[in-house]
Design an enzyme around this catalytic site. Structure first.
Site, mmCIF file in Angstrom:
data_model
loop_
_atom_site.group_PDB
_atom_site.id
_atom_site.type_symbol
_atom_site.label_atom_id
_atom_site.label_comp_id
_atom_site.label_asym_id
_atom_site.label_seq_id
_atom_site.Cartn_x
_atom_site.Cartn_y
_atom_site.Cartn_z
ATOM 1 N N LYS A 39 -5.832 12.017 0.757
ATOM 2 C CA LYS A 39 -6.063 11.915 2.283
ATOM 3 C C LYS A 39 -4.877 12.185 3.028
ATOM 4 O O LYS A 39 -4.369 13.079 3.849
ATOM 5 C CB LYS A 39 -6.874 11.012 2.670
ATOM 6 C CG LYS A 39 -8.164 10.703 2.120
ATOM 7 C CD LYS A 39 -8.997 9.397 2.635
ATOM 8 C CE LYS A 39 -8.047 8.076 2.519
ATOM 9 N NZ LYS A 39 -8.369 7.533 1.127
ATOM 10 N N ARG B 158 -14.492 3.382 7.498
ATOM 11 C CA ARG B 158 -14.380 3.044 6.032
ATOM 12 C C ARG B 158 -15.745 2.353 5.817
ATOM 13 O O ARG B 158 -15.941 1.815 4.825
ATOM 14 C CB ARG B 158 -13.283 2.081 5.705
ATOM 15 C CG ARG B 158 -12.237 2.590 4.859
ATOM 16 C CD ARG B 158 -11.227 1.613 4.611
ATOM 17 N NE ARG B 158 -10.423 1.741 3.593
ATOM 18 C CZ ARG B 158 -9.039 2.407 3.728
ATOM 19 N NH1 ARG B 158 -8.640 2.879 5.000
ATOM 20 N NH2 ARG B 158 -8.387 2.446 2.496
ATOM 21 N N ARG C 209 2.336 5.780 -7.704
ATOM 22 C CA ARG C 209 2.752 5.846 -6.223
ATOM 23 C C ARG C 209 3.602 4.708 -5.844
ATOM 24 O O ARG C 209 4.431 4.677 -5.457
ATOM 25 C CB ARG C 209 1.556 5.996 -5.436
ATOM 26 C CG ARG C 209 1.818 6.023 -3.890
ATOM 27 C CD ARG C 209 0.462 6.273 -3.298
ATOM 28 N NE ARG C 209 -0.368 5.191 -3.130
ATOM 29 C CZ ARG C 209 -1.243 5.144 -2.184
ATOM 30 N NH1 ARG C 209 -1.983 6.308 -1.609
ATOM 31 N NH2 ARG C 209 -2.363 4.112 -2.222
ATOM 32 N N ARG D 67 3.209 1.792 -4.359
ATOM 33 C CA ARG D 67 3.280 1.326 -3.004
ATOM 34 C C ARG D 67 3.128 -0.320 -3.151
ATOM 35 O O ARG D 67 2.568 -0.604 -4.221
ATOM 36 C CB ARG D 67 2.116 1.792 -1.934
ATOM 37 C CG ARG D 67 2.343 1.699 -0.510
ATOM 38 C CD ARG D 67 1.425 2.329 0.149
ATOM 39 N NE ARG D 67 0.055 1.774 0.032
ATOM 40 C CZ ARG D 67 -1.127 2.129 0.411
ATOM 41 N NH1 ARG D 67 -1.194 3.393 0.908
ATOM 42 N NH2 ARG D 67 -2.169 1.540 0.218
ATOM 43 N N ARG E 66 -9.647 -1.862 -4.498
ATOM 44 C CA ARG E 66 -9.974 -1.092 -3.603
ATOM 45 C C ARG E 66 -10.938 -0.007 -3.710
ATOM 46 O O ARG E 66 -11.708 0.518 -3.043
ATOM 47 C CB ARG E 66 -8.261 -0.393 -2.958
ATOM 48 C CG ARG E 66 -7.485 -1.377 -2.306
ATOM 49 C CD ARG E 66 -6.763 -0.951 -1.339
ATOM 50 N NE ARG E 66 -5.895 0.233 -1.815
ATOM 51 C CZ ARG E 66 -4.713 0.057 -2.619
ATOM 52 N NH1 ARG E 66 -4.169 -0.971 -2.867
ATOM 53 N NH2 ARG E 66 -4.204 1.250 -2.873
HETATM 54 P P1 ADP Z 1 -5.635 3.708 0.343
HETATM 55 O O1 ADP Z 1 -5.366 5.327 0.509
HETATM 56 O O2 ADP Z 1 -4.902 3.038 -0.857
HETATM 57 O O3 ADP Z 1 -7.061 3.297 0.731
HETATM 58 P P2 ADP Z 1 -4.874 2.855 2.965
HETATM 59 O O4 ADP Z 1 -3.216 2.799 3.183
HETATM 60 O O5 ADP Z 1 -5.543 3.792 3.593
HETATM 61 O O6 ADP Z 1 -4.754 2.902 1.369
HETATM 62 O O7 ADP Z 1 -5.323 1.372 3.198
HETATM 63 C C1 ADP Z 1 -4.682 0.197 2.949
HETATM 64 C C2 ADP Z 1 -5.297 -0.901 3.369
HETATM 65 O O8 ADP Z 1 -5.472 -1.315 4.674
HETATM 66 C C3 ADP Z 1 -6.669 -1.247 2.670
HETATM 67 O O9 ADP Z 1 -6.817 -1.864 1.310
HETATM 68 C C4 ADP Z 1 -7.396 -2.103 3.860
HETATM 69 O O10 ADP Z 1 -6.968 -3.487 3.445
HETATM 70 C C5 ADP Z 1 -6.720 -1.650 5.088
HETATM 71 N N1 ADP Z 1 -7.190 -0.784 5.839
HETATM 72 C C6 ADP Z 1 -6.996 0.475 6.186
HETATM 73 N N2 ADP Z 1 -7.910 1.030 7.120
HETATM 74 C C7 ADP Z 1 -9.059 0.291 7.161
HETATM 75 C C8 ADP Z 1 -10.137 0.360 7.800
HETATM 76 N N3 ADP Z 1 -10.582 1.277 8.502
HETATM 77 N N4 ADP Z 1 -10.909 -0.897 7.687
HETATM 78 C C9 ADP Z 1 -10.822 -2.159 7.238
HETATM 79 N N5 ADP Z 1 -9.444 -2.083 6.387
HETATM 80 C C10 ADP Z 1 -8.745 -1.055 6.328
#
Ligand code: ADP
Length: 189
Positions: free
Chosen positions: A17, A92, A131, A133, A144
């Protein structure tokens, strides 16, 4: 140009994404609103939001819906978000999706297109471990992925029942995926 410019990207972690959203954001000059990036930045700066989010992000858990609601409400009202946006990582949960519907209607707006990037688990694990991170340890990645299937996957049904939902196979070369998204955006012409 009147192509679709208010997009929601969702899919499991590692589906691509962020990569797709970054490219399209540049090319189409619309902001890429990645809640994960915003939260990581807030944590680095130790802002109030950052302090609230830190423990959840570090464990791979979802940050509480209220924190995200506030964050998105503010972000979508910024001047740069008035002609379009790509939401990456929000909504989410079903609650977040319902909140977004309500917020957009309050703002006299709506979304144009929901894109679900679908990639098999074993590929996701490989990509995420590659990746590197800070929140990409094997344990948080597993968490996750679980969180995605338990709390986010129901959004597939939620959005599929409506128009303008596109499921894309994300297990293909990046440019092919980009092209398919762009073609769908052109349908707004
Ligand atoms: P990934 O692509 O690995 O899912 P993101 O960068 O999108 O990682 O998200 C990393 C973390 O940020 C998630 O594991 C969560 O803890 C938090 N997070 C991001 N977006 C949301 C959301 N919409 N609701 C709740 N937590 C979120």
């Amino acid at each position: 140009m009147t192509q679709y410019s208010r997009l929601i990207f969702f899919g499991p972690p590692g589906a691509g994404k962020g990569t797709q959203a970054k490219m399209l954001s540049k090319e189409c000059e619309i902001p890429h609103i990645a809640t994960g990036d915003i939260l990581r930045e807030a944590i680095a700066q130790q802002t109030e939001v950052g302090q609230k989010a830190q423990a959840y992000v570090e464990k791979g858990e979802l940050v509480p819906d209220e924190v995200l609601a506030e964050l998105i409400r503010n972000r979508l009202q910024q001047p740069d978000a008035q002609s379009g946006w790509i939401l990456d990582g929000f909504p989410r949960t079903l609650k977040q999706a319902q909140f977004l519907d309500q917020l957009l209607s309050e703002l006299n707006s709506s979304y144009d297109l929901v894109i679900y990037l679908d990639v098999p688990d074993e590929i996701l694990m490989e990509r995420l471990l590659g990746r590197g991170r800070q929140d990409d340890t094997e344990e948080t990645i597993r968490r996750r992925l679980d969180v995605f299937y338990n709390q986010t996957a129901e959004l597939i049904d939620f959005y599929q029942q409506r128009n303008h939902f596109l499921q894309i196979n994300g297990n293909r070369p990046l440019p092919e995926v980009t092209q398919q998204i762009k073609t769908a955006m052109q349908e707004g012409n």
